[in-house]
Motif scaffolding. Structure first.
Motif, PDB file in Angstrom:
ATOM      1  N   TRP A 257      65.952 137.902 -22.096  1.00  0.00           N
ATOM      2  CA  TRP A 257      66.973 138.109 -21.709  1.00  0.00           C
ATOM      3  C   TRP A 257      67.971 139.910 -21.697  1.00  0.00           C
ATOM      4  O   TRP A 257      67.160 140.238 -23.272  1.00  0.00           O
ATOM      5  CB  TRP A 257      68.936 137.106 -21.760  1.00  0.00           C
ATOM      6  CG  TRP A 257      68.260 136.891 -21.185  1.00  0.00           C
ATOM      7  CD1 TRP A 257      67.412 134.997 -21.872  1.00  0.00           C
ATOM      8  CD2 TRP A 257      68.696 135.628 -20.155  1.00  0.00           C
ATOM      9  NE1 TRP A 257      68.043 133.649 -21.005  1.00  0.00           N
ATOM     10  CE2 TRP A 257      68.654 134.695 -19.851  1.00  0.00           C
ATOM     11  CE3 TRP A 257      69.539 136.127 -19.495  1.00  0.00           C
ATOM     12  CZ2 TRP A 257      68.937 133.859 -18.918  1.00  0.00           C
ATOM     13  CZ3 TRP A 257      69.991 135.714 -17.983  1.00  0.00           C
ATOM     14  CH2 TRP A 257      69.739 133.934 -17.834  1.00  0.00           C
TER      15      TRP A 257
ATOM     16  N   THR B 217      79.571 140.316 -15.673  1.00  0.00           N
ATOM     17  CA  THR B 217      79.485 140.490 -16.714  1.00  0.00           C
ATOM     18  C   THR B 217      77.667 139.746 -16.529  1.00  0.00           C
ATOM     19  O   THR B 217      76.886 139.097 -15.663  1.00  0.00           O
ATOM     20  CB  THR B 217      78.884 139.555 -18.024  1.00  0.00           C
ATOM     21  OG1 THR B 217      80.196 139.988 -18.536  1.00  0.00           O
ATOM     22  CG2 THR B 217      78.063 140.182 -19.310  1.00  0.00           C
TER      23      THR B 217
ATOM     24  N   LEU C 262      72.446 132.757 -10.890  1.00  0.00           N
ATOM     25  CA  LEU C 262      71.537 133.444 -11.109  1.00  0.00           C
ATOM     26  C   LEU C 262      72.505 134.219  -9.356  1.00  0.00           C
ATOM     27  O   LEU C 262      72.750 133.766  -8.509  1.00  0.00           O
ATOM     28  CB  LEU C 262      70.096 132.643 -10.157  1.00  0.00           C
ATOM     29  CG  LEU C 262      68.970 133.887  -9.225  1.00  0.00           C
ATOM     30  CD1 LEU C 262      68.094 134.216  -9.918  1.00  0.00           C
ATOM     31  CD2 LEU C 262      68.048 133.011  -8.869  1.00  0.00           C
TER      32      LEU C 262
ATOM     33  N   PHE D 159      73.524 140.328 -15.764  1.00  0.00           N
ATOM     34  CA  PHE D 159      72.734 140.402 -16.796  1.00  0.00           C
ATOM     35  C   PHE D 159      71.109 140.995 -16.112  1.00  0.00           C
ATOM     36  O   PHE D 159      70.518 139.426 -14.986  1.00  0.00           O
ATOM     37  CB  PHE D 159      72.389 139.316 -17.787  1.00  0.00           C
ATOM     38  CG  PHE D 159      72.952 138.612 -18.746  1.00  0.00           C
ATOM     39  CD1 PHE D 159      74.226 137.961 -18.471  1.00  0.00           C
ATOM     40  CD2 PHE D 159      72.846 139.313 -19.698  1.00  0.00           C
ATOM     41  CE1 PHE D 159      75.176 137.559 -19.546  1.00  0.00           C
ATOM     42  CE2 PHE D 159      74.252 138.608 -20.979  1.00  0.00           C
ATOM     43  CZ  PHE D 159      75.638 137.869 -20.923  1.00  0.00           C
TER      44      PHE D 159
ATOM     45  N   GLY E 153      84.288 132.958 -19.061  1.00  0.00           N
ATOM     46  CA  GLY E 153      84.846 131.688 -19.278  1.00  0.00           C
ATOM     47  C   GLY E 153      83.665 130.719 -18.801  1.00  0.00           C
ATOM     48  O   GLY E 153      83.784 130.002 -17.899  1.00  0.00           O
ATOM     49  N   LYS E 154      82.647 131.106 -17.364  1.00  0.00           N
ATOM     50  CA  LYS E 154      81.186 130.207 -17.092  1.00  0.00           C
ATOM     51  C   LYS E 154      80.558 130.469 -17.439  1.00  0.00           C
ATOM     52  O   LYS E 154      79.917 131.458 -18.305  1.00  0.00           O
ATOM     53  CB  LYS E 154      81.599 130.750 -15.559  1.00  0.00           C
ATOM     54  CG  LYS E 154      83.581 130.659 -14.876  1.00  0.00           C
ATOM     55  CD  LYS E 154      83.058 129.430 -14.488  1.00  0.00           C
ATOM     56  CE  LYS E 154      84.544 129.264 -13.736  1.00  0.00           C
ATOM     57  NZ  LYS E 154      84.968 127.490 -13.454  1.00  0.00           N
ATOM     58  N   GLY E 155      79.491 130.000 -16.980  1.00  0.00           N
ATOM     59  CA  GLY E 155      78.004 129.871 -17.569  1.00  0.00           C
ATOM     60  C   GLY E 155      77.145 131.193 -16.390  1.00  0.00           C
ATOM     61  O   GLY E 155      77.996 131.501 -15.776  1.00  0.00           O
ATOM     62  N   PRO E 156      76.225 131.276 -17.166  1.00  0.00           N
ATOM     63  CA  PRO E 156      75.481 132.421 -16.014  1.00  0.00           C
ATOM     64  C   PRO E 156      75.425 132.382 -15.158  1.00  0.00           C
ATOM     65  O   PRO E 156      74.633 131.086 -14.558  1.00  0.00           O
ATOM     66  CB  PRO E 156      74.492 133.122 -16.368  1.00  0.00           C
ATOM     67  CG  PRO E 156      74.700 133.110 -17.926  1.00  0.00           C
ATOM     68  CD  PRO E 156      75.289 131.860 -17.604  1.00  0.00           C
TER      69      PRO E 156
ATOM     70  N   TYR F 296      71.220 138.161 -12.789  1.00  0.00           N
ATOM     71  CA  TYR F 296      72.197 136.745 -13.306  1.00  0.00           C
ATOM     72  C   TYR F 296      73.872 137.483 -13.056  1.00  0.00           C
ATOM     73  O   TYR F 296      73.724 138.623 -14.482  1.00  0.00           O
ATOM     74  CB  TYR F 296      71.987 136.265 -14.528  1.00  0.00           C
ATOM     75  CG  TYR F 296      70.856 135.101 -14.199  1.00  0.00           C
ATOM     76  CD1 TYR F 296      69.899 135.613 -14.162  1.00  0.00           C
ATOM     77  CD2 TYR F 296      71.405 133.383 -14.803  1.00  0.00           C
ATOM     78  CE1 TYR F 296      68.377 134.066 -13.980  1.00  0.00           C
ATOM     79  CE2 TYR F 296      70.347 132.391 -13.998  1.00  0.00           C
ATOM     80  CZ  TYR F 296      68.899 132.987 -14.876  1.00  0.00           C
ATOM     81  OH  TYR F 296      67.712 132.407 -13.855  1.00  0.00           O
TER      82      TYR F 296
ATOM     83  N   GLN G 138      77.237 136.476 -14.894  1.00  0.00           N
ATOM     84  CA  GLN G 138      78.310 135.648 -15.477  1.00  0.00           C
ATOM     85  C   GLN G 138      80.099 136.211 -15.672  1.00  0.00           C
ATOM     86  O   GLN G 138      80.179 137.564 -15.825  1.00  0.00           O
ATOM     87  CB  GLN G 138      77.669 135.170 -16.872  1.00  0.00           C
ATOM     88  CG  GLN G 138      78.755 134.804 -17.429  1.00  0.00           C
ATOM     89  CD  GLN G 138      78.367 134.355 -18.991  1.00  0.00           C
ATOM     90  OE1 GLN G 138      77.742 135.854 -19.393  1.00  0.00           O
ATOM     91  NE2 GLN G 138      78.816 133.745 -19.964  1.00  0.00           N
TER      92      GLN G 138
END
Lengths: 112, 114
Positions: free
Chosen positions: B104, B87, B46, B89, B41-44, B36, B38
């Motif tokens: 995770w 970032t 895919l 993950f 300021g945003k969500g992760p 994932y 990210q």
């Protein structure tokens, strides 16, 4: 077209208060999640609901209470807020047993 | 117990270079390995995923390499761009009864310098 939305985006409150975060998804998914992301970016799952039924309940203080009025909505109520609750809370959804999760934009909670 | 170990914690790469992020796992029952991405300021979201029946999957500049015997999978970003700064993950699904949840990694903060 917002897939997973959360409100509010920012929440600043005092210790001891009670607050709620709301999540809605328009993807037709039947599984929804709440995650907590701390300042070090670690993602921790808190709860998961499938068709309004709680299926995952990680070790979370019982001050946190999720509620799913229908499979498109998952809310999170937090009682007696503590400093350590400050984090970004993400809602996510997925379809059935698939592993692809779609995340909302997050709610940044700051407890003073 | 950390079932998915991600490294490095942070990475700085020059524009045009190759970014490599590694994940090691312990549970041989894992059957799906997503990455994932990210942005601040945003969500992760895919980025790319692989199942253990193949050793490599490529989508544009992003490649997952999977080594089943070593229980490792890695993300390669070719020709890294400043817009890749985010970032990343890795994750793996864990069966818990009738349910599945993603385990995770701790994340890798990538900065691509222009």
């Amino acid at each position: 077209d917002t897939a997973v939305s959360q409100t509010p985006k920012y929440l600043v409150t005092q210790m001891g208060n009670d607050k709620s975060i709301k999540c809605e998804q328009n993807l037709g998914h039947d599984t929804m999640y709440w995650y907590k992301q701390d300042s070090k970016k670690f993602l921790k799952i808190m709860f998961s609901y499938n068709n309004k039924e709680l299926i995952i309940n990680e070790t979370v203080p019982n001050r946190f209470s999720p509620k799913s009025p229908d499979k498109a909505h998952l809310n999170l109520h937090i009682n007696s807020l503590e400093l350590g609750d400050s984090a970004v809370y993400f809602c996510a959804s997925s379809h059935g047993g698939t592993d692809t999760q779609y995340f909302g934009p997050g709610t940044r909670l700051t407890v003073l | 117990q950390q079932q998915v170990k991600q490294s490095p914690q942070s990475l700085i790469v020059q524009k045009g270079g190759i970014s490599i992020i590694n994940c090691a796992y312990e549970n041989t029952a894992f059957d799906y390995f997503p990455w994932y991405q990210q942005f601040p300021g945003k969500g992760p979201a895919l980025l790319i995923a692989i199942r253990p029946d193949v050793s490599e999957k490529k989508e544009g500049r992003f490649t997952i390499s999977f080594n089943k015997s070593a229980k490792q999978f890695s993300l390669h970003i070719m020709d890294s761009q400043p817009g890749d700064s985010a970032t990343y993950f890795c994750a793996a699904p864990l069966n818990a009864g009738n349910n599945r949840k993603l385990i995770w990694g701790l994340g890798t903060s990538l900065a691509v310098n222009p």
